[in-house]
Design a protein around this motif. Structure first.
Motif, PDB file in Angstrom:
ATOM      1  N   GLN A 131       0.834  -1.206   0.000  1.00  0.00           N
ATOM      2  CA  GLN A 131       0.000   0.000   0.000  1.00  0.00           C
ATOM      3  C   GLN A 131       0.868   1.255   0.000  1.00  0.00           C
ATOM      4  O   GLN A 131       0.563   2.244  -0.681  1.00  0.00           O
ATOM      5  CB  GLN A 131      -0.905   0.002   1.234  1.00  0.00           C
ATOM      6  N   ALA A 132       1.987   1.225   0.764  1.00  0.00           N
ATOM      7  CA  ALA A 132       2.872   2.386   0.807  1.00  0.00           C
ATOM      8  C   ALA A 132       3.465   2.665  -0.572  1.00  0.00           C
ATOM      9  O   ALA A 132       3.584   3.825  -0.990  1.00  0.00           O
ATOM     10  CB  ALA A 132       3.983   2.154   1.832  1.00  0.00           C
ATOM     11  N   VAL A 133       3.840   1.612  -1.300  1.00  0.00           N
ATOM     12  CA  VAL A 133       4.378   1.799  -2.653  1.00  0.00           C
ATOM     13  C   VAL A 133       3.286   2.324  -3.581  1.00  0.00           C
ATOM     14  O   VAL A 133       3.520   3.228  -4.395  1.00  0.00           O
ATOM     15  CB  VAL A 133       4.968   0.472  -3.176  1.00  0.00           C
ATOM     16  N   ALA A 134       2.080   1.743  -3.459  1.00  0.00           N
ATOM     17  CA  ALA A 134       0.973   2.194  -4.305  1.00  0.00           C
ATOM     18  C   ALA A 134       0.631   3.665  -4.040  1.00  0.00           C
ATOM     19  O   ALA A 134       0.314   4.421  -4.972  1.00  0.00           O
ATOM     20  CB  ALA A 134      -0.255   1.312  -4.067  1.00  0.00           C
ATOM     21  N   ALA A 186       7.326   8.544   5.866  1.00  0.00           N
ATOM     22  CA  ALA A 186       7.982   9.578   5.064  1.00  0.00           C
ATOM     23  C   ALA A 186       9.365   9.123   4.607  1.00  0.00           C
ATOM     24  O   ALA A 186       9.779   9.383   3.475  1.00  0.00           O
ATOM     25  CB  ALA A 186       8.082  10.875   5.865  1.00  0.00           C
ATOM     26  N   GLN A 187      10.079   8.420   5.497  1.00  0.00           N
ATOM     27  CA  GLN A 187      11.424   7.966   5.126  1.00  0.00           C
ATOM     28  C   GLN A 187      11.369   6.839   4.096  1.00  0.00           C
ATOM     29  O   GLN A 187      12.245   6.718   3.238  1.00  0.00           O
ATOM     30  CB  GLN A 187      12.177   7.509   6.374  1.00  0.00           C
ATOM     31  N   LEU A 188      10.346   5.983   4.167  1.00  0.00           N
ATOM     32  CA  LEU A 188      10.177   4.963   3.147  1.00  0.00           C
ATOM     33  C   LEU A 188       9.948   5.614   1.786  1.00  0.00           C
ATOM     34  O   LEU A 188      10.494   5.180   0.760  1.00  0.00           O
ATOM     35  CB  LEU A 188       9.007   4.038   3.507  1.00  0.00           C
ATOM     36  N   GLN A 189       9.137   6.668   1.776  1.00  0.00           N
ATOM     37  CA  GLN A 189       8.926   7.390   0.522  1.00  0.00           C
ATOM     38  C   GLN A 189      10.233   8.031   0.046  1.00  0.00           C
ATOM     39  O   GLN A 189      10.523   8.048  -1.151  1.00  0.00           O
ATOM     40  CB  GLN A 189       7.850   8.458   0.695  1.00  0.00           C
ATOM     41  N   GLN A 190      11.044   8.508   0.999  1.00  0.00           N
ATOM     42  CA  GLN A 190      12.341   9.083   0.639  1.00  0.00           C
ATOM     43  C   GLN A 190      13.223   8.028  -0.024  1.00  0.00           C
ATOM     44  O   GLN A 190      13.933   8.315  -0.995  1.00  0.00           O
ATOM     45  CB  GLN A 190      13.026   9.626   1.898  1.00  0.00           C
ATOM     46  N   VAL A 191      13.194   6.807   0.488  1.00  0.00           N
ATOM     47  CA  VAL A 191      13.966   5.712  -0.131  1.00  0.00           C
ATOM     48  C   VAL A 191      13.511   5.489  -1.565  1.00  0.00           C
ATOM     49  O   VAL A 191      14.319   5.391  -2.497  1.00  0.00           O
ATOM     50  CB  VAL A 191      13.815   4.421   0.708  1.00  0.00           C
ATOM     51  N   LEU A 192      12.182   5.400  -1.772  1.00  0.00           N
ATOM     52  CA  LEU A 192      11.652   5.196  -3.121  1.00  0.00           C
ATOM     53  C   LEU A 192      12.040   6.344  -4.049  1.00  0.00           C
ATOM     54  O   LEU A 192      12.460   6.118  -5.204  1.00  0.00           O
ATOM     55  CB  LEU A 192      10.133   5.060  -3.065  1.00  0.00           C
ATOM     56  N   LEU A 193      11.912   7.569  -3.574  1.00  0.00           N
ATOM     57  CA  LEU A 193      12.231   8.732  -4.414  1.00  0.00           C
ATOM     58  C   LEU A 193      13.698   8.721  -4.832  1.00  0.00           C
ATOM     59  O   LEU A 193      14.025   8.913  -6.007  1.00  0.00           O
ATOM     60  CB  LEU A 193      11.902  10.022  -3.666  1.00  0.00           C
ATOM     61  N   GLU A 214       1.724   7.712  -8.105  1.00  0.00           N
ATOM     62  CA  GLU A 214       1.505   8.892  -8.945  1.00  0.00           C
ATOM     63  C   GLU A 214       2.666   9.873  -8.830  1.00  0.00           C
ATOM     64  O   GLU A 214       3.117  10.451  -9.832  1.00  0.00           O
ATOM     65  CB  GLU A 214       0.188   9.570  -8.556  1.00  0.00           C
ATOM     66  N   LEU A 215       3.147  10.061  -7.611  1.00  0.00           N
ATOM     67  CA  LEU A 215       4.297  10.946  -7.416  1.00  0.00           C
ATOM     68  C   LEU A 215       5.509  10.434  -8.187  1.00  0.00           C
ATOM     69  O   LEU A 215       6.223  11.203  -8.853  1.00  0.00           O
ATOM     70  CB  LEU A 215       4.620  11.053  -5.919  1.00  0.00           C
ATOM     71  N   LEU A 216       5.726   9.119  -8.130  1.00  0.00           N
ATOM     72  CA  LEU A 216       6.879   8.538  -8.828  1.00  0.00           C
ATOM     73  C   LEU A 216       6.718   8.661 -10.343  1.00  0.00           C
ATOM     74  O   LEU A 216       7.694   8.920 -11.063  1.00  0.00           O
ATOM     75  CB  LEU A 216       7.044   7.067  -8.425  1.00  0.00           C
TER      76      LEU A 216
END
Length: 728
Positions: free
Chosen positions: A432-435, A467-474, A439-441
């Motif tokens: 769910q966090a990746v999903a 937020a940090q998980l999203q930072q890793v993906l970004l 759109e941002l990615l």
């Protein structure tokens, strides 16, 4: 002779040998000595054949008394006292004579023929057998053959007795398997000496055989039970023997002991290596020079795996009088792998120490930056609210604010890289966090790159900072985008896996970009290392990712081939599924109390000024102090009027930590709020302190500052009601 008065025989033999046929005369060794002995021994022997009552009567030749009662005494002989002797002879007088002669020293049993002797010997083997050669039914030679063919009596000492004299008869008897051959008539001394010698020789042989058997058993035990692999090779390089520890190394080769060493080795190892091994074995066999290899590694032909051995070969004598080779070896694969792991761990520790050193520097810089950014952000906010500001100046201030926010983001990266970023972990569904970031990615990587998310089966609950998980993906996706300037393929894949009994959730970011060279790949997580052009990268992106993943208890690995793309694999420990939804923290902003006096403790003048201004604008009365010692002086002077202390952590003379400990002892009811350019985890690195007090990390917005102050004041002023859970 006279009837009733006995008979006298007179025997006269001509002296010398001139009267004898020359062809029948054989000169014996020690002839003079034998001749000098005369007839006395023979008369003495005949005397012993007489009954004991007559033994003392005179038997004369040429008027000389040859023996009296003293002639019956036997000299001590060698042999085994108490040994059992079986005598087989069809002549009763001979049996009685031999039994009487030997019975004083040994236990003697007699039988009348060869068949009875065979049955008795097989039923209870004696220590020695005396057997006449000429017996009815089963003669001495047949008896000897039967006893030698039975394992129970194969080694039984046997002396044959015979009237046949001469060398030919003796050779025949010994050739048939007898241990000795005694010609009748024989003297008592000769019989006892021969019997004693045979028994002694049998005893020595038996002890030697027992010692040899014991040594063979010891060798067999050592050979079989040895923790080392051991095998023997003969002088023709044929495998003679293999112990259990060595057998598995030779794989599934059948009939191993029937094959040559050369053939076996070429089945196991590559040809060049097998040739070298055979050559080493031949060299040791020919020269006796041993060979030792402390660490030998090679991939096997039959198993397709690399194995590691320590081994040695030496030349040894074989029972056939020739030489063979003994090879000792042990599998050291576990030690080699352990050593490699130790080297890897040491390198990881070295890198970790390097990262920690740089991290401390980066964390210190981030702290100082955050202090200045806090002041800058506050003053920009006040300037932007000036009603007389021009449109252009307002736009300039907006750009300055954006720059401040970007700088704050950079300091956040520095703190994340140094593992000093405050993490607020929560239990998340990784899929769910990746999903949620999809759109941002997509907007971030652009339309020229084919983007795909593949989610494996199973729920993937992880405990991370959202937020940090999203930072890793970004960061990972930005790296992938920059590696595909002409477009390409980018895929994010999630799955569950297990390594060494530990279940993990796996996040894979895979691209088809330019890849990373083998030289650069080991360094990509190092701070300030970048493969981008000068000016196009800070070198902190992947270092930040590494810090976030490590701080979250996970691991990250990079795989890449130059020109063929890169794959980043992130593994997080699986967390238990949450029992229910997480409660939000969106509480309404508490109302402030008017004319509340706050003691502000901050060493940076500009930061202190903007915080004081912000609080005064909200109606608070602010008293300022540049360090903890000055704050204590203010409290000493005006303690009763202070409603709250707002203190920085890092200050000269006395920091906020010491000030807070003093207040915990002297003013435990006084509300206290901490703030710092460092995150809470770093400010309270030992895990104690400030657990009951709010903490603000700079730069902090005016809204957050005011809301935190008001909330803590309201919490402290609220009446405390005991409940079932808290009442004593």
């Amino acid at each position: 002779s006279e009837v009733g008065r006995g008979t006298t025989f007179d025997i006269t033999l001509p002296a010398g040998r001139a009267h004898l046929p020359a062809g029948q005369v054989v000169a014996s060794r020690g002839e003079a000595a034998a001749t000098g002995m005369g007839v006395a021994p023979f008369v003495e022997e005949a005397q012993r054949w007489l009954p004991r009552a007559q033994a003392a009567e005179a038997i004369t030749t040429t008027g000389e008394l040859l023996a009296d009662g003293a002639g019956l005494r036997l000299e001590p002989t060698t042999g085994v006292p108490g040994a059992r002797i079986l005598v087989a002879d069809d002549n009763a007088d001979m049996r009685e004579y031999v039994k009487r002669l030997l019975g004083a020293r040994w236990a003697v049993e007699t039988v009348a023929d060869g068949r009875a002797a065979l049955e008795r010997a097989l039923a209870e083997p004696p220590d020695l057998l005396l057997s006449d050669v000429m017996m009815p039914g089963l003669d001495g030679f047949a008896l000897l053959k039967a006893l030698r063919s039975d394992p129970r009596t194969r080694d039984l000492p046997i002396i044959l007795l015979s009237a046949r004299a001469g060398e030919e008869a003796r050779v025949e008897g010994l050739g048939a398997g007898a241990d000795d051959y005694l010609v009748k008539p024989f003297s008592a001394r000769e019989l006892t000496a021969r019997v004693g010698g045979a028994l002694e020789l049998a005893r020595v042989r038996k002890e030697a055989a027992a010692a040899l058997y014991e040594r063979e058993q010891q060798f067999e035990t050592l050979f079989v039970e040895a923790p080392l692999g051991v095998y023997l090779v003969d002088d023709e390089l044929r495998i003679l023997q293999i112990n259990p520890a060595a057998r598995p190394v030779f794989g599934d080769i059948p009939d191993l002991l029937s094959l040559g060493f050369d053939e076996v080795i070429h089945r196991l190892w590559p040809r060049a290596l097998a040739d070298e091994l055979v050559s080493l074995f031949r060299h040791t066999l020919e020269t006796g020079e041993p060979h030792y290899s402390p660490e030998w590694s090679e991939e096997r032909l039959d198993r397709g795996v690399v194995e590691h051995y320590e081994w040695q070969i030496s030349r040894i004598p074989l029972p056939n009088g020739r030489f063979g080779i003994v090879c000792y070896f042990r599998d050291i694969s576990a030690q080699v792998r352990a050593h490699a792991a130790m080297v890897e761990t040491q390198e990881r520790l070295r890198q970790s120490a390097k990262m920690e050193s740089i991290g401390r520097l980066a964390g210190g810089l981030a702290h100082d930056f955050n202090n200045q950014l806090h002041a800058l952000r506050g003053f920009v906010g006040y300037a932007a609210r000036d009603p007389g500001i021009s449109e252009q100046s307002l736009q300039d201030l907006i750009e300055v604010r954006k720059a401040v926010d970007r700088m704050a983001h950079l300091t956040g990266q520095l703190l994340a890289f140094s593992r000093q970023q405050v993490l607020r972990p929560e239990t998340l569904d990784l899929d769910q966090a990746v999903a949620d970031s999809q759109e941002l990615l997509r907007r971030l990587i652009g339309s020229q790159i084919e983007f795909r998310i593949v989610q494996g089966p199973g729920a993937k609950w992880v405990r991370v900072d959202r937020a940090q998980l999203q930072q890793v993906l970004l960061n990972l996706c930005i790296n992938a985008r920059d590696a595909m300037p002409e477009g390409g393929r980018l895929q994010i894949h999630t799955s569950l896996g297990t390594v060494e009994g530990e279940t993990f959730a796996e996040l894979v970011v895979d691209d088809s970009g330019t890849g990373i060279s083998a030289e650069d790949l080991p360094h990509i997580f190092e701070p300030f290392f970048t493969t981008k052009e000068v000016g196009k990268g800070t070198g902190l992106g992947l270092a930040t990712v590494h810090g976030i993943v490590a701080q979250s208890g996970g691991r990250i690995r990079a795989e890449s081939v130059a020109g063929e793309g890169t794959r980043f694999t992130v593994r997080f420990p699986v967390a238990p599924a949450p029992a229910g939804g997480d409660a939000g923290e969106g509480a309404s902003r508490p109302a402030r109390a008017s004319q509340t006096r706050i003691l502000l403790v901050e060493d940076e003048g500009s930061v202190r000024a903007i915080i004081a201004r912000t609080l005064r604008d909200e109606g608070y009365d602010v008293v300022e102090a540049p360090d903890g010692r000055e704050a204590l002086a203010v409290l000493e002077e005006r303690g009763g009027s202070i409603s709250m202390v707002l203190t920085d952590m890092v200050m000269p003379i006395m920091g906020g930590r010491e000030l807070g400990e003093h207040l915990a002892r002297e003013r435990p009811d006084l509300p206290l709020v901490y703030m710092s350019g460092y995150p809470r985890d770093t400010a309270f690195a030992d895990g104690t302190g400030a657990l009951d007090h709010p903490f603000l990390q700079k730069p902090v917005s005016a809204e957050t500052l005011v809301q935190t102050i008001a909330g803590e004041l309201a919490r402290r002023r609220a009446p405390r009601v005991a409940t079932a859970a808290t009442a004593p």
